[in-house]
Design a protein around this motif. Structure first.
Motif, PDB file in Angstrom:
ATOM      1  N   GLU A  16      68.514  27.220  33.543  1.00 37.02           N
ATOM      2  CA  GLU A  16      69.382  27.046  32.129  1.00 37.02           C
ATOM      3  C   GLU A  16      69.376  25.848  31.832  1.00 37.02           C
ATOM      4  O   GLU A  16      69.705  25.073  30.804  1.00 37.02           O
ATOM      5  CB  GLU A  16      70.565  27.849  31.906  1.00 37.02           C
ATOM      6  CG  GLU A  16      70.899  27.732  30.694  1.00 37.02           C
ATOM      7  CD  GLU A  16      72.229  28.920  30.979  1.00 37.02           C
ATOM      8  OE1 GLU A  16      73.189  29.157  30.090  1.00 37.02           O
ATOM      9  OE2 GLU A  16      72.493  29.723  32.126  1.00 37.02           O
ATOM     10  N   ARG A  17      69.343  24.747  32.831  1.00 40.05           N
ATOM     11  CA  ARG A  17      70.148  23.762  32.854  1.00 40.05           C
ATOM     12  C   ARG A  17      69.412  22.365  31.949  1.00 40.05           C
ATOM     13  O   ARG A  17      69.703  21.566  31.300  1.00 40.05           O
ATOM     14  CB  ARG A  17      70.736  23.229  33.992  1.00 40.05           C
ATOM     15  CG  ARG A  17      69.515  22.875  34.805  1.00 40.05           C
ATOM     16  CD  ARG A  17      69.636  22.347  36.823  1.00 40.05           C
ATOM     17  NE  ARG A  17      68.685  21.698  36.834  1.00 40.05           N
ATOM     18  CZ  ARG A  17      68.287  23.099  37.956  1.00 40.05           C
ATOM     19  NH1 ARG A  17      68.551  24.151  37.956  1.00 40.05           N
ATOM     20  NH2 ARG A  17      67.774  22.654  38.242  1.00 40.05           N
ATOM     21  N   ASP A 173      72.799  20.451  26.587  1.00 31.52           N
ATOM     22  CA  ASP A 173      72.989  20.291  28.575  1.00 31.52           C
ATOM     23  C   ASP A 173      73.479  19.980  29.641  1.00 31.52           C
ATOM     24  O   ASP A 173      74.154  20.304  30.584  1.00 31.52           O
ATOM     25  CB  ASP A 173      71.186  20.191  29.208  1.00 31.52           C
ATOM     26  CG  ASP A 173      70.405  20.476  28.652  1.00 31.52           C
ATOM     27  OD1 ASP A 173      70.060  21.499  28.496  1.00 31.52           O
ATOM     28  OD2 ASP A 173      68.816  20.136  28.361  1.00 31.52           O
ATOM     29  N   THR A 176      77.050  21.827  28.497  1.00 35.13           N
ATOM     30  CA  THR A 176      76.618  23.153  29.666  1.00 35.13           C
ATOM     31  C   THR A 176      76.925  23.225  31.423  1.00 35.13           C
ATOM     32  O   THR A 176      77.602  23.382  31.800  1.00 35.13           O
ATOM     33  CB  THR A 176      75.175  23.900  29.562  1.00 35.13           C
ATOM     34  OG1 THR A 176      75.126  24.419  28.033  1.00 35.13           O
ATOM     35  CG2 THR A 176      75.161  24.966  30.540  1.00 35.13           C
ATOM     36  N   CYS A 181      78.847  28.276  30.662  1.00 32.18           N
ATOM     37  CA  CYS A 181      78.405  29.053  29.320  1.00 32.18           C
ATOM     38  C   CYS A 181      78.873  28.840  28.608  1.00 32.18           C
ATOM     39  O   CYS A 181      78.306  29.029  26.713  1.00 32.18           O
ATOM     40  CB  CYS A 181      77.978  30.175  29.547  1.00 32.18           C
ATOM     41  SG  CYS A 181      77.610  31.138  30.855  1.00 32.18           S
ATOM     42  N   CYS A 182      80.534  28.350  28.429  1.00 32.97           N
ATOM     43  CA  CYS A 182      80.932  27.438  27.276  1.00 32.97           C
ATOM     44  C   CYS A 182      80.575  26.656  26.724  1.00 32.97           C
ATOM     45  O   CYS A 182      81.098  25.851  25.111  1.00 32.97           O
ATOM     46  CB  CYS A 182      82.847  27.916  26.993  1.00 32.97           C
ATOM     47  SG  CYS A 182      83.234  28.912  27.454  1.00 32.97           S
ATOM     48  N   GLY A 183      79.542  25.517  27.231  1.00 34.92           N
ATOM     49  CA  GLY A 183      79.265  24.266  26.832  1.00 34.92           C
ATOM     50  C   GLY A 183      77.958  24.087  25.070  1.00 34.92           C
ATOM     51  O   GLY A 183      78.605  23.479  24.841  1.00 34.92           O
ATOM     52  N   ARG A 184      76.946  24.763  25.532  1.00 35.43           N
ATOM     53  CA  ARG A 184      76.368  24.600  24.947  1.00 35.43           C
ATOM     54  C   ARG A 184      76.780  24.495  23.573  1.00 35.43           C
ATOM     55  O   ARG A 184      76.280  24.455  22.544  1.00 35.43           O
ATOM     56  CB  ARG A 184      75.389  25.858  25.442  1.00 35.43           C
ATOM     57  CG  ARG A 184      73.387  25.650  24.539  1.00 35.43           C
ATOM     58  CD  ARG A 184      72.445  26.486  24.878  1.00 35.43           C
ATOM     59  NE  ARG A 184      72.462  25.866  26.516  1.00 35.43           N
ATOM     60  CZ  ARG A 184      71.890  25.044  27.332  1.00 35.43           C
ATOM     61  NH1 ARG A 184      71.455  24.093  26.252  1.00 35.43           N
ATOM     62  NH2 ARG A 184      71.548  24.799  28.749  1.00 35.43           N
TER      63      ARG A 184
END
Length: 187
Positions: A16-17, A173, A176, A181-184
């Motif tokens: 995911e990163r 990225d 994140t 999870c709130c970063g994207r």
């Protein structure tokens, strides 16, 4: 038509990163192709000043040339791209049973409010860009710009989007890593 499939493969096979970087590159490749098509197709299919050429013939020829090119490119992808393995569970259902199982999965997704909001945002966020990219050349022709000017201006929009997609993926990225999870969604 293949972007949702490639997005699914990327989501299943990368950490995911790294999603932003990979999705940004995928979108940049798409925009590169779109800019090349705009540069070449609008020039190939343009109508001559003396009106002696058949415009529909030129559009057909341009479509055939790009169809052959993309078919050859698909063959190269088939030969040289290795599909990564991913863990999947194989369903025992066949035929209508498989369709019913997929429908149940869809209903479960539709019960998730965030998923519904993403679908609605995708519809209203995508339609203006599609309309703009499809009708922008017609608008420039209405302004009486020459064909090469129309194709160059239209292609430059996509070239600018290449850099935006790559940077947006890298920012996603980084956010994140910083905010989880709130970063994207912040990008």
């Amino acid at each position: 038509a293949m972007r949702p499939i490639s997005n699914g493969i990327i989501a299943n096979t990368t950490a995911e990163r790294h999603w932003g970087k990979i999705f940004g590159r995928l979108q940049a490749a798409y925009m590169s192709g779109a800019s090349i098509v705009l540069l070449m197709m609008l020039q190939t299919a343009r109508q001559e000043e003396d009106r002696t050429s058949d415009l529909s013939y030129r559009w057909r020829m341009a479509s055939i040339v790009f169809g052959i090119f993309t078919s050859c490119l698909s063959g190269l992808v088939l030969c040289f791209l290795r599909e990564p393995s991913c863990l999947t569970t194989r369903s025992e259902n066949m035929g209508l049973g498989a369709v019913a199982e997929e429908a149940r999965h869809l209903v479960r997704f539709l019960k998730i409010p965030t998923f519904c909001i993403m679908i609605i945002q995708g519809i209203f966020g995508t339609v203006p860009w599609i309309v703009m990219s499809n009708y922008m050349p017609l608008y420039f022709k209405f302004l009486r710009l020459r064909d090469w000017e129309v194709s160059l201006i239209s292609a430059m929009l996509h070239v600018a989007m290449i850099f935006g997609n790559i940077l947006g993926g890298l920012f996603a990225d980084a956010l994140t890593l910083q905010f989880g999870c709130c970063g994207r969604p912040l990008t």
